[in-house]
Design a protein around this motif. Structure first.
Motif, short mmCIF file in Angstrom:
data_model
loop_
_atom_site.label_atom_id
_atom_site.label_comp_id
_atom_site.label_asym_id
_atom_site.label_seq_id
_atom_site.Cartn_x
_atom_site.Cartn_y
_atom_site.Cartn_z
N ILE A 124 1.01 -0.72 0.20
CA ILE A 124 -0.11 -0.04 -0.29
C ILE A 124 1.14 1.20 -0.07
O ILE A 124 1.88 1.11 1.02
CB ILE A 124 -0.86 0.00 1.28
CG1 ILE A 124 -1.48 -0.58 0.83
CG2 ILE A 124 -1.25 1.58 1.35
CD1 ILE A 124 -2.95 -1.43 1.97
N GLN A 125 0.36 2.14 -1.17
CA GLN A 125 1.15 3.57 -0.98
C GLN A 125 0.76 4.77 -1.00
O GLN A 125 0.17 4.13 -2.26
CB GLN A 125 2.61 3.31 -1.92
CG GLN A 125 3.49 2.46 -2.51
CD GLN A 125 4.11 1.91 -3.28
OE1 GLN A 125 3.93 2.70 -4.43
NE2 GLN A 125 5.30 0.79 -3.14
N TYR A 126 0.08 5.77 -0.59
CA TYR A 126 -0.18 6.66 -0.97
C TYR A 126 -0.12 7.59 -1.67
O TYR A 126 -0.59 8.18 -2.59
CB TYR A 126 -0.33 7.91 0.84
CG TYR A 126 -0.34 6.74 1.89
CD1 TYR A 126 -1.49 5.71 1.78
CD2 TYR A 126 -0.33 8.18 3.81
CE1 TYR A 126 -1.74 5.41 3.30
CE2 TYR A 126 -0.65 7.06 4.23
CZ TYR A 126 -1.35 5.81 3.93
OH TYR A 126 -1.51 5.24 5.19
N ILE A 127 0.84 7.78 -2.38
CA ILE A 127 2.06 8.57 -3.38
C ILE A 127 1.90 6.99 -4.16
O ILE A 127 2.68 6.97 -4.40
CB ILE A 127 3.20 9.03 -2.65
CG1 ILE A 127 2.79 9.80 -1.72
CG2 ILE A 127 3.39 10.37 -3.88
CD1 ILE A 127 4.37 10.45 -1.33
N ARG A 128 1.95 8.12 -5.88
CA ARG A 128 1.64 7.13 -6.88
C ARG A 128 2.29 8.40 -7.71
O ARG A 128 2.43 9.58 -8.46
CB ARG A 128 0.80 6.90 -7.46
CG ARG A 128 0.85 6.13 -8.60
CD ARG A 128 -0.91 5.47 -8.78
NE ARG A 128 -1.67 6.66 -9.28
CZ ARG A 128 -2.67 6.74 -10.69
NH1 ARG A 128 -2.39 5.58 -11.06
NH2 ARG A 128 -3.44 7.53 -10.50
N VAL A 129 3.53 8.38 -8.44
CA VAL A 129 4.26 9.37 -9.13
C VAL A 129 4.01 8.86 -10.12
O VAL A 129 4.28 7.38 -10.94
CB VAL A 129 5.27 8.54 -9.28
CG1 VAL A 129 6.89 10.20 -9.79
CG2 VAL A 129 6.47 8.86 -7.20
N LEU A 130 3.20 9.50 -11.53
CA LEU A 130 2.95 9.66 -12.63
C LEU A 130 4.50 10.23 -13.48
O LEU A 130 4.51 11.50 -13.53
CB LEU A 130 1.76 10.25 -13.13
CG LEU A 130 0.40 9.86 -12.35
CD1 LEU A 130 -0.60 10.70 -12.49
CD2 LEU A 130 0.20 8.00 -12.33
N LYS A 131 4.27 9.36 -14.17
CA LYS A 131 5.71 9.80 -15.40
C LYS A 131 4.83 10.38 -16.45
O LYS A 131 4.09 9.57 -17.02
CB LYS A 131 6.14 8.97 -15.89
CG LYS A 131 7.74 9.33 -17.53
CD LYS A 131 8.12 7.29 -17.44
CE LYS A 131 8.01 7.86 -18.50
NZ LYS A 131 8.57 7.04 -19.49
N MET A 132 5.41 11.71 -17.48
CA MET A 132 4.19 11.81 -18.61
C MET A 132 5.02 12.63 -19.29
O MET A 132 5.82 12.88 -18.95
CB MET A 132 3.05 13.47 -18.03
CG MET A 132 2.22 13.17 -16.01
SD MET A 132 0.88 12.55 -16.47
CE MET A 132 0.30 14.52 -16.81
#
Lengths: 309, 251
Positions: A124-132
């Motif tokens: 479970i991770q609160y932060i999701r890093v999106l590569k854009m």
């Protein structure tokens, strides 16, 4: 059958027949209900009967915190400090993230996992890093959270970490049927893990995919537990409840920066009190170009993306 | 059929029904015993996330701040067969000896050039400081645009003194002011606490904050950040096991 219909008395035969039927029926009902015995999801009667967070008196809260400390010690072999941190007066938290500087190294994700006792497996991770893609479209459909290059940042991309936006008009709070999640006076949207029924309406309502559900009991190695815990924050969660970013309530309500701010190697993450005109976040909102994710939804986030230059 | 016999019949049917229910519930297999979870792979997969490129904090700073030191290649200098005695402080963090205080002053990770399989023999002076080999003298990369002339910033006769292009003399510790001479907007942001890493207390009344100077993060000779290895990404569910450390590193 004529014996049973005899209103004068009960014959031995009809009595035996009736009591056999009764005994068999009772046994069958008891046996049919037997699987209910295994529904022991509550570790104690106190936990089952616990009131809503807002209805707990200070004495009851003290007992609840002591019970949770004992539960955590029994489960993980470490004695934690579980406290109920209250919001500070004259404080409203705001978060700002610099999209120009973020390099997508995901150190914030893992610092958050360690600080907030998130389940390691299932993860479970609160932060999701999106590569854009840096093609000027700003299209979330083109984002990729699973990037794994040798080195970041990659040319032609920028990175956008997404976590709970602590909206001023939060859709997740509106849909909760039992009021297990609400906004605190300092702007943090919190969850009472003991009151949550796990219906996941809030997960569906959140436009930022910020809420996580405990599909099974969380597993955390005992030596990786952070013993500084808060009731509404990073105490270990239960199977079947929601959780999400709470701005590190156990740190920020005593004046410290959240874990993700401290670990960020590029200084992209800024946090502070928007009611203080000299705070970093006030400077950013006054002087920088600021972007609100999905502004058209009217959620009024307290989480702002900004750009240099 | 009169009422009583009908009652008996209904009772009998109910009994049979409940008995069947009981049999059915007992015959359905109990919830399968919890299978042991696959071992946690995170500690291994985090190995090697220390940036291989330029680092501007010393090993001692890194360790005392609780940073990830797993990428430090101790054995590129020390012999693995006779490892040094490691001492720990109260927080169970490694205490680095004084000689290591500026271990990464060359801003390069040792394994970039040295293979751990072929450790280097350290040489010491009489007062037991390490002698820097000649090959390390020119380690500093020069990539600062038009400022690649040493004497743009350094005093010609005394390299540990600095001066601005206008000729204002600065101490070595005042390098931030030197940077500010050209990078004005960035310096303004830094002054407001917006540029660079900040840790400690957002509430100034509750406690102090720690700010970094320009050269804490940027190599003044090559200020642009080189890439760093990203930490592992999300693994979607427990059924999809974490990728082994090797794929995280090589992919």
């Amino acid at each position: 059958m004529s014996d049973l219909s005899n209103p004068e008395g009960i014959s031995r035969r009809s009595f035996l027949r009736a009591s056999t039927v009764l005994a068999a029926g009772t046994a069958a009902v008891a046996a049919g209900l037997a699987p209910l015995r295994k529904l022991g999801q509550f570790s104690s009667v106190d936990e089952f009967l616990q009131k809503h967070y807002k209805e707990l008196t200070p004495e009851e809260m003290k007992a609840v915190l002591a019970r949770i400390e004992a539960e955590v010690e029994r489960q993980y072999g470490i004695r934690p400090h579980v406290r109920d941190y209250k919001p500070l007066n004259g404080v409203e938290f705001v978060y700002a993230l610099n999209l120009t500087r973020c390099v997508g190294c995901r150190k914030c994700v893992h610092a958050c996992v360690a600080e907030n006792n998130q389940s390691r497996n299932p993860e479970i991770q609160y932060i999701r890093v999106l590569k854009m893609p840096n093609d000027g479209t700003f299209d979330l459909e083109k984002s990729d959270p699973n990037y794994a290059p040798k080195s970041v940042p990659e040319p032609g991309s920028f990175y956008m970490p997404v976590q709970c936006h602590h909206c001023k008009n939060p859709p997740c709070v509106k849909v909760c049927p039992v009021k297990a999640t609400w906004q605190e006076p300092d702007g943090i949207t919190v969850i009472d893990y003991n009151w949550c029924i796990g219906c996941r309406y809030c997960e569906a309502a959140c436009p930022y995919f910020a809420r996580r559900f405990n599909w099974s009991a969380p597993s955390i190695p005992g030596d990786q537990i952070n013993p500084n815990m808060s009731y509404l924050g990073n105490r270990p969660r239960y199977k079947g409840v929601m959780e999400k970013c709470h701005f590190c309530i156990q740190r920020t309500r005593v004046g410290r920066y959240p874990a993700c701010v401290e670990v960020c190697p590029t200084g992209s993450r800024k946090f502070g009190n928007i009611l203080d005109p000299d705070s970093e976040v006030s400077y950013i909102l006054k002087n920088k170009r600021v972007l609100i994710l999905k502004e058209e939804l009217g959620t009024l986030p307290r989480f702002f993306y900004y750009f240099d230059v | 059929m009169n009422d009583d016999s009908r009652t008996s019949l209904v009772l009998a049917v109910l009994t049979v029904g409940f008995a069947a229910l009981a049999v059915a519930l007992f015959r359905t297999p109990a919830r399968p015993a919890l299978t042991p979870r696959p071992p946690l792979t995170q500690p291994q997969s985090l190995a090697g996330v220390t940036p291989p490129g330029t680092i501007r904090i010393s090993a001692a700073q890194l360790i005392s701040s609780g940073g990830d030191a797993s990428g430090l290649a101790c054995y590129s200098c020390h012999d693995q067969k006779s490892p040094p005695v490691v001492k720990y402080d109260a927080n169970h963090r490694v205490i680095l000896p004084k000689e290591h205080a500026d271990l990464i002053i060359s801003m390069r990770n040792c394994v970039e050039c040295h293979s751990p399989a072929d450790p280097v023999k350290l040489e010491y002076t009489a007062d037991s400081t390490v002698i820097m080999p000649e090959a390390h003298r020119n380690l500093a990369a020069m990539a600062h645009g038009r400022n690649e002339n040493c004497y743009t910033c350094h005093e010609q006769n005394q390299l540990d003194r600095l001066h601005t292009p206008e000729g204002v003399e600065l101490k070595f510790e005042e390098a931030t002011l030197l940077c500010a001479g050209c990078h004005g907007p960035t310096y303004r942001d830094w002054n407001a606490g917006i540029h660079g890493r900040t840790s400690g207390y957002w509430d100034r009344k509750a406690g102090p904050i720690t700010r970094q100077q320009c050269t804490s993060c940027h190599d003044p000779h090559a200020p642009r950040f080189t890439g760093i290895i990203p930490m592992p990404g999300p693994h979607r569910s427990s059924r999809e096991p974490s990728p082994p450390a090797s794929t995280v590193k090589s992919d």
